[in-house]
Design an enzyme around this catalytic site. Structure first.
Site, PDB file in Angstrom:
ATOM      1  N   LEU A 119       0.633  -1.265  -0.195  1.00 12.75           N
ATOM      2  CA  LEU A 119       0.210   0.104  -0.071  1.00 12.75           C
ATOM      3  C   LEU A 119       0.977   1.308   0.027  1.00 12.75           C
ATOM      4  CD1 LEU A 119      -2.752  -0.811   2.609  1.00 12.75           C
ATOM      5  CD2 LEU A 119      -2.447  -1.697   0.138  1.00 12.75           C
ATOM      6  N   ARG A 165       1.055  14.303   6.818  1.00  8.93           N
ATOM      7  CA  ARG A 165       1.820  14.411   8.016  1.00  8.93           C
ATOM      8  C   ARG A 165       2.975  15.266   7.423  1.00  8.93           C
ATOM      9  NH1 ARG A 165      -0.394   9.414  11.083  1.00  8.93           N
ATOM     10  NH2 ARG A 165      -0.604   8.816   8.756  1.00  8.93           N
ATOM     11  N   LYS A 182       4.759  10.417  -0.214  1.00 10.11           N
ATOM     12  CA  LYS A 182       5.556  10.207   0.871  1.00 10.11           C
ATOM     13  C   LYS A 182       6.416   9.050   0.704  1.00 10.11           C
ATOM     14  CE  LYS A 182       3.323   7.889   4.646  1.00 10.11           C
ATOM     15  NZ  LYS A 182       2.915   7.724   5.775  1.00 10.11           N
ATOM     16  N   GLY A 235       3.715   0.890   2.428  1.00 15.90           N
ATOM     17  CA  GLY A 235       5.018   1.537   1.846  1.00 15.90           C
ATOM     18  C   GLY A 235       5.860   2.474   2.660  1.00 15.90           C
ATOM     19  N   GLY A 269      -1.523   2.256  15.528  1.00 18.16           N
ATOM     20  CA  GLY A 269      -2.892   1.448  16.034  1.00 18.16           C
ATOM     21  C   GLY A 269      -2.398   0.565  17.151  1.00 18.16           C
ATOM     22  N   ASN A 321       5.760   8.764   9.240  1.00 17.98           N
ATOM     23  CA  ASN A 321       4.535   9.566   8.986  1.00 17.98           C
ATOM     24  C   ASN A 321       5.074  11.190   8.672  1.00 17.98           C
ATOM     25  OD1 ASN A 321       2.707   7.409   8.740  1.00 17.98           O
ATOM     26  ND2 ASN A 321       2.526   7.377  10.882  1.00 17.98           N
ATOM     27  N   TYR A 353      37.291  22.739  -5.775  1.00 14.50           N
ATOM     28  CA  TYR A 353      36.126  22.307  -6.495  1.00 14.50           C
ATOM     29  C   TYR A 353      36.413  21.261  -7.663  1.00 14.50           C
ATOM     30  CZ  TYR A 353      31.993  21.842  -9.370  1.00 14.50           C
ATOM     31  OH  TYR A 353      31.268  21.399  -9.944  1.00 14.50           O
TER      32      TYR A 353
HETATM   33  C1  UD1 Z   1      -1.462   2.614   9.836  1.00 18.30           C
HETATM   34  C2  UD1 Z   1      -2.336   1.639  10.626  1.00 18.30           C
HETATM   35  C3  UD1 Z   1      -1.928   1.449  12.270  1.00 18.30           C
HETATM   36  C4  UD1 Z   1      -0.406   0.973  12.106  1.00 18.30           C
HETATM   37  C5  UD1 Z   1       0.353   1.967  11.239  1.00 18.30           C
HETATM   38  C6  UD1 Z   1       1.898   1.373  11.182  1.00 18.30           C
HETATM   39  C7  UD1 Z   1      -4.442   1.862   9.596  1.00 18.30           C
HETATM   40  C8  UD1 Z   1      -6.008   2.331   9.360  1.00 18.30           C
HETATM   41  N1  UD1 Z   1      -3.726   1.978  10.286  1.00 18.30           N
HETATM   42  O1  UD1 Z   1      -1.674   3.874  10.226  1.00 18.30           O
HETATM   43  O2  UD1 Z   1      -2.732   0.746  12.816  1.00 18.30           O
HETATM   44  O3  UD1 Z   1      -0.252   1.244  13.723  1.00 18.30           O
HETATM   45  O4  UD1 Z   1      -0.071   2.176  10.014  1.00 18.30           O
HETATM   46  O5  UD1 Z   1       2.658   2.320  10.556  1.00 18.30           O
HETATM   47  O6  UD1 Z   1      -4.265   0.882   8.610  1.00 18.30           O
HETATM   48  N2  UD1 Z   1      -2.514   4.411   2.036  1.00 18.30           N
HETATM   49  C9  UD1 Z   1      -3.023   3.876   0.770  1.00 18.30           C
HETATM   50  N3  UD1 Z   1      -4.241   4.249   0.499  1.00 18.30           N
HETATM   51  C10 UD1 Z   1      -4.986   5.137   1.403  1.00 18.30           C
HETATM   52  C11 UD1 Z   1      -4.310   5.250   2.790  1.00 18.30           C
HETATM   53  C12 UD1 Z   1      -3.056   4.945   2.944  1.00 18.30           C
HETATM   54  O7  UD1 Z   1      -2.508   3.086   0.089  1.00 18.30           O
HETATM   55  O8  UD1 Z   1      -5.937   5.642   0.877  1.00 18.30           O
HETATM   56  C13 UD1 Z   1      -1.147   3.646   2.157  1.00 18.30           C
HETATM   57  C14 UD1 Z   1      -0.341   4.742   2.544  1.00 18.30           C
HETATM   58  O9  UD1 Z   1       0.543   5.112   1.428  1.00 18.30           O
HETATM   59  C15 UD1 Z   1       0.813   4.211   3.634  1.00 18.30           C
HETATM   60  C16 UD1 Z   1       0.044   3.100   4.260  1.00 18.30           C
HETATM   61  O10 UD1 Z   1      -1.072   2.876   3.574  1.00 18.30           O
HETATM   62  O11 UD1 Z   1       1.908   3.614   2.965  1.00 18.30           O
HETATM   63  C17 UD1 Z   1      -0.593   3.331   5.789  1.00 18.30           C
HETATM   64  O12 UD1 Z   1      -1.174   4.463   5.688  1.00 18.30           O
HETATM   65  P1  UD1 Z   1      -0.870   5.736   7.002  1.00 18.30           P
HETATM   66  O13 UD1 Z   1      -1.938   6.929   6.522  1.00 18.30           O
HETATM   67  O14 UD1 Z   1       0.538   5.878   7.066  1.00 18.30           O
HETATM   68  O15 UD1 Z   1      -1.705   4.920   8.107  1.00 18.30           O
HETATM   69  P2  UD1 Z   1      -1.072   5.243   9.639  1.00 18.30           P
HETATM   70  O16 UD1 Z   1      -1.787   6.378  10.266  1.00 18.30           O
HETATM   71  O17 UD1 Z   1       0.482   5.239   9.821  1.00 18.30           O
HETATM   72 MG    MG Z   2       1.810   5.369   8.214  1.00 16.67          MG
END
Ligand code: UD1
Ligand code: MG
Length: 398
Positions: free
Chosen positions: A10, A17, A24, A103, A141, A229, A334
């Site tokens: 993902l 953030r 990111k 990711g 989480g 993040n 340089y």
């Molecule tokens: C997420 C987890 C959290 C965990 C943490 C670990 C969820 C809801 N929460 O939170 O429980 O402790 O990661 O680091 O999953 N992404 C997509 N599509 C979207 C949203 C996000 O592909 O619509 C991808 C982002 O690019 C990222 C990953 O999913 O690589 C996680 O998303 P992020 O928003 O960073 O989740 P966290 O708040 O860190």
């Molecule tokens: Mg994250």
């Protein structure tokens, strides 16, 4: 590794953030996009099919990647559950296991994810989560367990009550799910109103209610647990990755006088016996021979090639240049777009004036030439074998 296992990575998020225009997952850690580390790990695990979910600036991300991979586009960034569902559109008949990776977790080592997969395939639960117990769980989480110690829920940071804030076991995003079990609950996940997203982690509660077996593999090497993040997380990850790069180099016989103050990007090659003094910065695409002496306060940029026994001292910058065996540039200099031969002495203050305002030009210095202090070499220019320039020379022709 296993035919019945498909990886989904993902990486569609924007990285709100970070307040950055750069997606990111392209943010660099030691000179390499965060996502590349995750993709390398998946490659190392020899997983046959992998799907990368992209969204925010997907074309830019695709172009930046060094390797080809099957990509699925998440049209609206509606959360991690929606991202998995989007990948599911390409996996209609598939009934095996999904390895889901985020990711923004570039620090996992191969063994960690291998253990997660092996646990899942051997013990055959419906879900295996990678978790860790950490001193400061904020931002992650939290994993909630029932009276019997079974995992019943993941609670995101925004929804924690006072008691739950003290839970130290966190979800690291990496997980194995039996695909059909997961997809049987995905449609029932309710949208989180504050962020307008469908959280994948909500699937755990629903699966628990359906009596699914949910297990964890605990990561004890906490350094690997960091998710990225914010820019602070990015800086911490950079430190950790830098340490790994240093460890590799030191094991190969490179002496780093004070590693904390030496910065070397991913994939720089350095020969045995080379010594590096503090405040040396070595960027991408640099190759260094054996027994060189580098720094302090040295900057080596892309396209630098140093043969054996080269000495570069303080306040020297080198870019797109080759320097031959036993050549020296010991004090402020340089050297850009230069081809420098063997046993050349570059005097203090020597500058290659490589840029004429329109293009970069080449300086060639042949073997055993002696460049006097404060020489300015106006490129394109050539200095022959054994030639000498006097102190303060400005060389415009050859
Ligand atoms: C997420 C987890 C959290 C965990 C943490 C670990 C969820 C809801 N929460 O939170 O429980 O402790 O990661 O680091 O999953 N992404 C997509 N599509 C979207 C949203 C996000 O592909 O619509 C991808 C982002 O690019 C990222 C990953 O999913 O690589 C996680 O998303 P992020 O928003 O960073 O989740 P966290 O708040 O860190
Ligand atoms: Mg994250």
């Amino acid at each position: 590794m296993n035919k019945e296992l498909i990886a989904i990575i993902l990486a569609a998020g924007k990285g709100e953030r970070m307040h950055s225009e750069i997606p990111k997952v392209l943010q660099p850690i030691c000179g390499r996009a965060m996502l590349e580390y995750v993709l390398e790990l998946v490659n190392d695990l020899k997983i046959k099919r992998k799907l990368l979910v992209l969204g925010y600036k997907a074309d830019l991300v695709k172009k930046a990647l060094k390797q080809k991979i099957e990509v699925v586009i998440q049209k609206e960034l509606l959360g991690t559950a929606d991202a998995v569902k989007t990948a599911g559109n390409l996996l209609k008949g598939f009934k095996g296991t999904l390895l889901i990776l985020y990711g923004d977790h570039p620090l996992f080592k191969k063994e960690t994810i291998k253990n997660l997969i092996e646990h899942h395939l051997q013990n055959k639960p419906d879900v295996t989560l990678l978790s860790a117990k950490v001193r400061d769980p904020s931002g992650y989480g939290r994993i909630l367990r029932d009276g019997q110690g079974n995992i019943c829920k993941i609670i995101e940071e925004s929804e924690l009550d006072e008691f739950q804030k003290s839970i130290k076991e966190i979800n690291l995003g990496a997980s194995c799910f039996e695909k059909e079990k997961l997809f049987s609950v995905l449609d029932y996940i309710k949208k989180d109103k504050s962020k307008n997203e469908y959280y994948l982690t909500k699937a755990i509660e629903l699966l628990y209610k359906n009596k699914a077996v949910i297990e964890t593999v605990k990561l004890t090497d906490i350094e690997q647990a960091l998710g990225i993040n914010t820019y602070l997380d990015l800086a911490k990850a950079n430190r950790i990755m830098q340490m790994r790069i240093h460890q590799d180099l030191v094991a190969k016989g490179v002496r780093l006088v004070d590693p904390q103050n030496i910065f070397i990007n991913y994939n720089v090659s350095i020969g045995e016996g080379t010594i590096i003094y503090p405040f040396t910065v070595i960027e991408n695409d640099v190759k260094i021979g054996r027994n060189c002496s580098l720094g302090p306060f040295l900057h080596l940029r892309e396209g630098t090639r140093l043969k054996d026994n080269v000495v570069l001292g303080n306040f020297v910058e080198v870019v797109r240049s080759k320097i031959g065996k036993k050549s020296l540039a010991k004090h402020f200099s340089y050297l850009g777009d230069a081809l420098i031969g063997k046993e050349v002495n570059i005097g203090a203050g020597t500058v290659t004036a490589n840029y004429d305002g329109k293009k970069k030009n080449r300086t060639v210095i042949k073997d055993k030439a002696f460049i006097g202090s404060d020489t300015v070499l106006i490129a394109p220019v050539k200095i022959g074998r054994f030639a000498t320039t006097g102190a303060g020379s400005v060389v415009t022709k050859h």
